[in-house]
Enzyme design. Structure first.
Site, PDB file in Angstrom:
ATOM      1  N   TYR A 182      41.949 -15.571  -7.980  1.00 49.44           N
ATOM      2  CA  TYR A 182      40.764 -16.412  -8.876  1.00 49.44           C
ATOM      3  C   TYR A 182      41.067 -17.755  -9.543  1.00 49.44           C
ATOM      4  CZ  TYR A 182      37.315 -16.429 -12.620  1.00 49.44           C
ATOM      5  OH  TYR A 182      36.245 -16.700 -13.449  1.00 49.44           O
TER       6      TYR A 182
ATOM      7  N   PHE B 271      31.590 -22.360 -12.683  1.00 50.59           N
ATOM      8  CA  PHE B 271      32.514 -22.561 -11.677  1.00 50.59           C
ATOM      9  C   PHE B 271      33.693 -21.672 -11.293  1.00 50.59           C
ATOM     10  CE2 PHE B 271      36.247 -24.143  -9.707  1.00 50.59           C
ATOM     11  CZ  PHE B 271      35.938 -24.883  -8.892  1.00 50.59           C
ATOM     12  N   GLU B 272      33.381 -20.957 -10.171  1.00 52.60           N
ATOM     13  CA  GLU B 272      34.479 -20.001  -9.986  1.00 52.60           C
ATOM     14  C   GLU B 272      34.741 -19.765  -8.329  1.00 52.60           C
ATOM     15  OE1 GLU B 272      32.635 -15.990 -10.724  1.00 52.60           O
ATOM     16  OE2 GLU B 272      34.005 -15.643 -12.492  1.00 52.60           O
ATOM     17  N   ILE B 273      36.062 -19.759  -8.097  1.00 54.90           N
ATOM     18  CA  ILE B 273      36.259 -19.459  -6.632  1.00 54.90           C
ATOM     19  C   ILE B 273      37.213 -18.329  -6.651  1.00 54.90           C
ATOM     20  CG2 ILE B 273      37.588 -20.371  -4.508  1.00 54.90           C
ATOM     21  CD1 ILE B 273      36.966 -23.335  -5.544  1.00 54.90           C
TER      22      ILE B 273
ATOM     23  N   HIS C  71      34.747 -11.210 -16.375  1.00 54.61           N
ATOM     24  CA  HIS C  71      35.796 -11.596 -15.282  1.00 54.61           C
ATOM     25  C   HIS C  71      37.310 -12.100 -15.836  1.00 54.61           C
ATOM     26  CE1 HIS C  71      32.374 -12.682 -12.217  1.00 54.61           C
ATOM     27  NE2 HIS C  71      32.503 -11.646 -12.653  1.00 54.61           N
TER      28      HIS C  71
END
Ligand code: GDP
Ligand code: MN
Length: 426
Positions: free
Chosen positions: A244, A315-317, A352
């Site tokens: 994450y 924004f998430e990778i 999350h």
């Protein structure tokens, strides 16, 4: 003439008022002469400047025993490195850029796409996946396909992954929505916003268009990436086995999640052994520590053990397999059974974040602090001056909207309780 400029500029720049703006200007004006003497002098100023900005940063990082040197690139990840295979093809990860959005948001969608393409994806051509609860229209499909440098897929979300779950009382739903609306909660009365948060919490990774990928990069309409990416973030995720990645962390509005933590506690109690939840290895402390003396000084106080810190999920990778894991699926199932996505307004960001903080090891979460990013009302910009120059950033660390230096940033907590930060001393 050099001496003259020097006489004027030196006192301005060595005195107490150091702003990024006057320093940047000065540094540029000196640099163009390309003169050894001035180069040396400008370096002297630069070091003084960095010393001061670092020290003030350092003062705020009182908990840290290391010095922070913004002058060096402090992570050992490759910089500016586009890696080719034997056939001269760019090496890519099994990853996609992903956006959940609506037809009418097209202008903002194209804005975000243009920015991410220019700053990153034009070198890599990763796919784009667009999802919507209703079909995308022709104009949306054509314009986004034209804007992308990679393949583009458009999909519709199955209603059972989106709508208010069947068999639940709609009258009580409408009553809670109107109460929250009256309370003035942001999106308090919106059903679609709740569907969206629930979808992003428990369903996006199950969509058929995302099945073939291991990694996703979440994008929203009207965001901006301020700097050239110094690396392929998917490769960083893959090589270091991060699950994450985030850029911004702040506090959640407590009124949207009054009973979320209760559900989390139940999950931990039931599944601690089965999923090996270990608070010495995970980031439990990051989401529960309330010590405000070791932060910028904010006093956001929550009434549960959860301190409200969350990674901003616009924004998430992430690694999709983390979300597909038994541990996460059970987590979502338990949360969903409490109906808090509707009776309250649970956001996918705290959902999350809490999952990542209890189910992952610290080392599996990365703060992408070289990525400049904006989703109003916040932005983030790399602290290192050299890095900003090198990556052609169009942002300023000293910006009022830079959340990282605001009291409501959770970054200080992350630096203490997360994977930490590598502070390099020359
Ligand atoms: P905010 O960032 O919390 O203010 O919420 P946004 O309005 O930006 O929504 C978050 C993301 O979900 C964005 O990418 C939106 O385009 C998307 N989104 C929100 N509501 C809906 C919806 O009803 N349908 C679809 N298809 N997408 C939505
Ligand atoms: Mn948004």
């Amino acid at each position: 003439i050099f001496a003259l400029i020097w006489d004027i500029l030196y006192p301005i720049c060595t005195n107490s008022v150091y702003s990024n703006a006057n320093f940047d200007q000065l540094y540029k004006s000196l640099f163009i002469y390309n003169d050894e003497y001035f180069f040396e002098k400008s370096n002297e100023i630069k070091n003084k400047y960095l010393d001061i900005t670092q020290r003030s940063l350092y003062d705020r990082l009182k908990f840290s025993t290391n010095t922070y040197d913004a002058n060096v690139l402090y992570r050992d990840d490759p910089v500016d490195e586009i890696i080719l295979d034997d056939n001269g093809q760019i090496i890519k990860q099994n990853a996609t850029i992903f956006m959940l959005t609506r037809n009418w948001e097209l202008p903002g969608v194209l804005h975000s796409m243009r920015s991410l393409e220019d700053r990153f994806n034009k070198n890599y051509h990763y796919d784009w996946v667009f999802l919507n609860d209703v079909p995308f229209d022709t104009q949306f499909i054509e314009s986004t396909t034209a804007m992308a440098s990679g393949d583009v897929y458009h999909g519709v979300i199955p209603t059972e992954h989106w709508d208010y779950p069947e068999g639940n009382d709609k009258t009580s739903l409408n009553i809670s929505l109107s109460i929250m609306e009256e309370q003035g909660m942001v999106y308090g009365g919106s059903l679609s916003y709740r569907n969206m948060c629930r979808f992003n919490s428990g369903f996006f990774f199950r969509h058929e268009l995302l099945q073939k990928y291991d990694y996703y990069f979440r994008v929203e309409p009207d965001v901006e990436y301020f700097c050239d990416f110094p690396y392929d973030p998917f490769k960083v995720m893959h090589d270091k086995d991060y699950k994450y990645g985030f850029v911004i962390s702040t506090y959640e509005y407590e009124e949207t999640i009054p009973s979320l933590w209760e559900a989390v506690e139940e999950y931990i109690e039931v599944y601690q052994d089965e999923f090996g939840i270990d608070n010495n290895k995970n980031m439990y402390d990051f989401i529960t520590n309330k010590d405000t003396s070791r932060s910028w000084g904010v006093s956001v106080v929550s009434s549960s053990d959860y301190n409200l810190c969350h990674f901003w999920s616009n924004f998430e990778i992430g690694n999709l397999n983390f979300f597909r894991s038994e541990a996460y699926l059970k987590y979502f199932e338990l949360l969903d059974s409490k109906m808090g996505f509707y009776s309250e307004r649970w956001g996918d960001a705290p959902v999350h974040t809490i999952a990542a903080s209890i189910l992952l090891n610290k080392e599996e979460i990365i703060h992408f602090d070289e990525i400049g990013y904006q989703h109003l009302p916040f932005k983030t910009c790399p602290v290192s001056y050299y890095l900003r120059i090198k990556q052609k950033c169009q942002c300023d660390f000293d910006d009022k909207l830079n959340i990282d230096i605001q009291p409501n940033s959770c970054l200080p907590k992350y630096w203490i309780h997360g994977n930490g930060k590598t502070f390099v001393k020359e």
